[in-house]
Design an enzyme around this catalytic site. Structure first.
Site, PDB file in Angstrom:
ATOM      1  N   THR A  50       0.829  -1.207   0.000  1.00  0.00           N
ATOM      2  CA  THR A  50       0.000   0.000   0.000  1.00  0.00           C
ATOM      3  C   THR A  50       0.860   1.251   0.000  1.00  0.00           C
ATOM      4  O   THR A  50       0.626   2.181  -0.788  1.00  0.00           O
ATOM      5  CB  THR A  50      -0.902   0.013   1.244  1.00  0.00           C
ATOM      6  OG1 THR A  50      -1.673  -1.189   1.293  1.00  0.00           O
ATOM      7  CG2 THR A  50      -1.843   1.207   1.218  1.00  0.00           C
ATOM      8  N   THR A  51       1.874   1.270   0.857  1.00  0.00           N
ATOM      9  CA  THR A  51       2.750   2.436   0.950  1.00  0.00           C
ATOM     10  C   THR A  51       3.544   2.639  -0.327  1.00  0.00           C
ATOM     11  O   THR A  51       3.907   3.766  -0.674  1.00  0.00           O
ATOM     12  CB  THR A  51       3.712   2.270   2.143  1.00  0.00           C
ATOM     13  OG1 THR A  51       2.938   2.013   3.314  1.00  0.00           O
ATOM     14  CG2 THR A  51       4.555   3.508   2.367  1.00  0.00           C
ATOM     15  N   TYR A 113     -12.302  -4.075  -1.966  1.00  0.00           N
ATOM     16  CA  TYR A 113     -13.403  -3.600  -2.811  1.00  0.00           C
ATOM     17  C   TYR A 113     -14.412  -4.698  -3.117  1.00  0.00           C
ATOM     18  O   TYR A 113     -15.620  -4.468  -3.045  1.00  0.00           O
ATOM     19  CB  TYR A 113     -12.896  -2.964  -4.116  1.00  0.00           C
ATOM     20  CG  TYR A 113     -14.002  -2.305  -4.913  1.00  0.00           C
ATOM     21  CD1 TYR A 113     -14.526  -1.077  -4.511  1.00  0.00           C
ATOM     22  CD2 TYR A 113     -14.562  -2.919  -6.022  1.00  0.00           C
ATOM     23  CE1 TYR A 113     -15.564  -0.481  -5.199  1.00  0.00           C
ATOM     24  CE2 TYR A 113     -15.598  -2.341  -6.721  1.00  0.00           C
ATOM     25  CZ  TYR A 113     -16.102  -1.117  -6.310  1.00  0.00           C
ATOM     26  OH  TYR A 113     -17.129  -0.535  -6.992  1.00  0.00           O
ATOM     27  N   TYR A 139      -2.153 -10.049   5.025  1.00  0.00           N
ATOM     28  CA  TYR A 139      -2.243  -8.641   5.433  1.00  0.00           C
ATOM     29  C   TYR A 139      -3.688  -8.327   5.788  1.00  0.00           C
ATOM     30  O   TYR A 139      -4.549  -8.226   4.910  1.00  0.00           O
ATOM     31  CB  TYR A 139      -1.745  -7.749   4.301  1.00  0.00           C
ATOM     32  CG  TYR A 139      -1.628  -6.276   4.639  1.00  0.00           C
ATOM     33  CD1 TYR A 139      -1.779  -5.804   5.934  1.00  0.00           C
ATOM     34  CD2 TYR A 139      -1.346  -5.350   3.650  1.00  0.00           C
ATOM     35  CE1 TYR A 139      -1.666  -4.460   6.242  1.00  0.00           C
ATOM     36  CE2 TYR A 139      -1.222  -3.990   3.934  1.00  0.00           C
ATOM     37  CZ  TYR A 139      -1.388  -3.554   5.220  1.00  0.00           C
ATOM     38  OH  TYR A 139      -1.282  -2.222   5.518  1.00  0.00           O
ATOM     39  N   ARG A 144      -8.837  -0.555   4.827  1.00  0.00           N
ATOM     40  CA  ARG A 144      -8.675  -0.391   3.381  1.00  0.00           C
ATOM     41  C   ARG A 144      -9.411  -1.467   2.585  1.00  0.00           C
ATOM     42  O   ARG A 144      -9.940  -1.199   1.518  1.00  0.00           O
ATOM     43  CB  ARG A 144      -7.187  -0.398   3.007  1.00  0.00           C
ATOM     44  CG  ARG A 144      -6.447   0.874   3.408  1.00  0.00           C
ATOM     45  CD  ARG A 144      -5.015   0.849   2.894  1.00  0.00           C
ATOM     46  NE  ARG A 144      -4.295   2.057   3.267  1.00  0.00           N
ATOM     47  CZ  ARG A 144      -4.283   3.176   2.563  1.00  0.00           C
ATOM     48  NH1 ARG A 144      -4.955   3.250   1.433  1.00  0.00           N
ATOM     49  NH2 ARG A 144      -3.596   4.233   2.979  1.00  0.00           N
ATOM     50  N   LYS A 167       0.338  -9.735   8.917  1.00  0.00           N
ATOM     51  CA  LYS A 167       0.563  -8.314   9.206  1.00  0.00           C
ATOM     52  C   LYS A 167      -0.772  -7.771   9.691  1.00  0.00           C
ATOM     53  O   LYS A 167      -1.755  -7.748   8.948  1.00  0.00           O
ATOM     54  CB  LYS A 167       1.036  -7.551   7.971  1.00  0.00           C
ATOM     55  CG  LYS A 167       1.177  -6.046   8.230  1.00  0.00           C
ATOM     56  CD  LYS A 167       1.561  -5.267   6.975  1.00  0.00           C
ATOM     57  CE  LYS A 167       1.626  -3.769   7.277  1.00  0.00           C
ATOM     58  NZ  LYS A 167       1.956  -2.948   6.086  1.00  0.00           N
ATOM     59  N   ILE A 207       5.995  -4.285  10.251  1.00  0.00           N
ATOM     60  CA  ILE A 207       6.110  -3.909   8.843  1.00  0.00           C
ATOM     61  C   ILE A 207       5.671  -2.461   8.800  1.00  0.00           C
ATOM     62  O   ILE A 207       4.478  -2.154   8.752  1.00  0.00           O
ATOM     63  CB  ILE A 207       5.256  -4.800   7.929  1.00  0.00           C
ATOM     64  CG1 ILE A 207       5.663  -6.274   8.096  1.00  0.00           C
ATOM     65  CG2 ILE A 207       5.395  -4.370   6.468  1.00  0.00           C
ATOM     66  CD1 ILE A 207       4.805  -7.259   7.308  1.00  0.00           C
TER      67      ILE A 207
END
Length: 325
Positions: A50-51, A113, A139, A144, A167, A207
């Site tokens: 994501t980052t 989504y 994750y 999100r 994570k 992380i």
């Protein structure tokens, strides 16, 4: 439970993808940033998460980030590929291609989504884990993805031989403890503010996003926990608090991290790709106010911090062939 061999390390950086003012990947900055993070104590680099702006990177860029990461690391750190996709077929494809490119592990995010049922979530993870022999980190980021990985689903996923870790960005430390008691899974803090609390209850590491800026401090924290020195770990945690706040609370972590890294002269541009945009003036002021409270973080010298709000303004539409599929 039996103790797992850790193939990931403990201090893992959810790395940004440096870009030019035009929104192209700045490969020279990528190499310099990766090297500095490893030199700063990172055990692993998580690319295309994501980052790293995975949603707006092309597949070719994602795979090149793995290859560049492997070259820069030279065996000094693990290269973990993030994502890979909310579409199972695409996620399988990227997992296989990433393995061929040299990735050491896969971090697979909850399908976002789509909002599948937990049966769909579990099937997705199992199929991604089946795609290669690489170890897999799940994750869990409901903020999100729109849905959590539920406790029962984590227990079922833990039976897969390639699924070794989680994570956790759900922030339910009671659930983390419950899973640690019933599985061999390793847990990594996915919220920077929870790095020490996660370690304190038996988690493996972090992380982190803020680790892009201050990897030394997280190395210090983890090493202190490993030797049972709670006061030293707590001191590192407290010193990081305003930096974590500046990075994670006012704008998306990617945006703030690039803004700060650019202000420190570590990357050539703070540019992000649309729909992300740089901080507005009031957001930049909040980031800078928190930075002004940072004191005594190992390896971080803020005396030459020169943020550039004009350079950070807006976002880019890259002029590159290909799509994110």
């Amino acid at each position: 439970m039996s103790e797992q061999t850790n193939p990931f390390g403990q201090v893992l950086v959810a790395v940004v993808t440096p870009m030019t003012v035009d929104g192209e990947v700045a490969w020279g900055d990528v190499e310099k940033l990766f090297d500095s993070l490893i030199e700063g104590g990172a055990d692993g680099i998580v690319v295309t998460g994501t980052t790293g702006e995975t949603s707006t990177l092309t597949d070719a860029e994602k795979l090149k980030l793995v290859r560049v990461g492997k070259d820069v690391a030279g065996g000094r750190a693990k290269i973990i590929t993030g994502g890979p996709s909310n579409e199972t077929a695409h996620a399988i494809q990227l997992a296989r291609q990433s393995a061929e490119a040299g990735a050491d592990a896969i971090m697979a995010v909850t399908p976002y989504y789509n909002k599948p049922t937990q049966s769909g979530v579990l099937t997705h993870f199992r199929m991604v884990a089946n795609a290669t022999d690489l170890p897999v980190i799940l994750y869990d980021i409901p903020g999100r993805a729109g849905i959590p990985i539920r406790y029962e689903t984590i227990l079922r996923a833990a039976k897969h031989p390639n699924i070794l870790a989680v994570k956790d960005a759900k922030g339910d430390l009671a659930e983390v403890s419950r899973v640690l008691n019933q599985t061999d899974l390793m847990y990594f803090a996915g919220d920077d503010a929870n790095a020490l609390p996660t370690l304190a209850i038996g988690g493996t590491g972090l992380i982190g996003v803020t680790a892009n800026i201050a990897p030394h401090a997280y190395r210090t924290m983890v090493d202190a926990v490993n030797r049972g020195d709670l006061p030293a770990a707590t001191a590192a945690h407290r010193s990081l608090e305003p930096l974590v706040r500046s990075t994670m609370t006012h704008v998306p972590g990617t945006v703030a991290t690039k803004y700060i890294l650019h202000g420190l002269g570590r990357i050539g541009s703070p540019r992000v790709r649309l729909p992300l945009v740089g901080p507005e003036d009031f957001e930049a002021a909040l980031i800078e106010d928190d930075i002004a409270l940072v004191r005594d973080i190992e390896g971080l010298d803020l005396r030459n911090f020169r943020p550039d709000r004009n350079a950070a303004a807006g976002g880019a539409l890259p002029q590159i062939p290909g799509t994110t599929r």
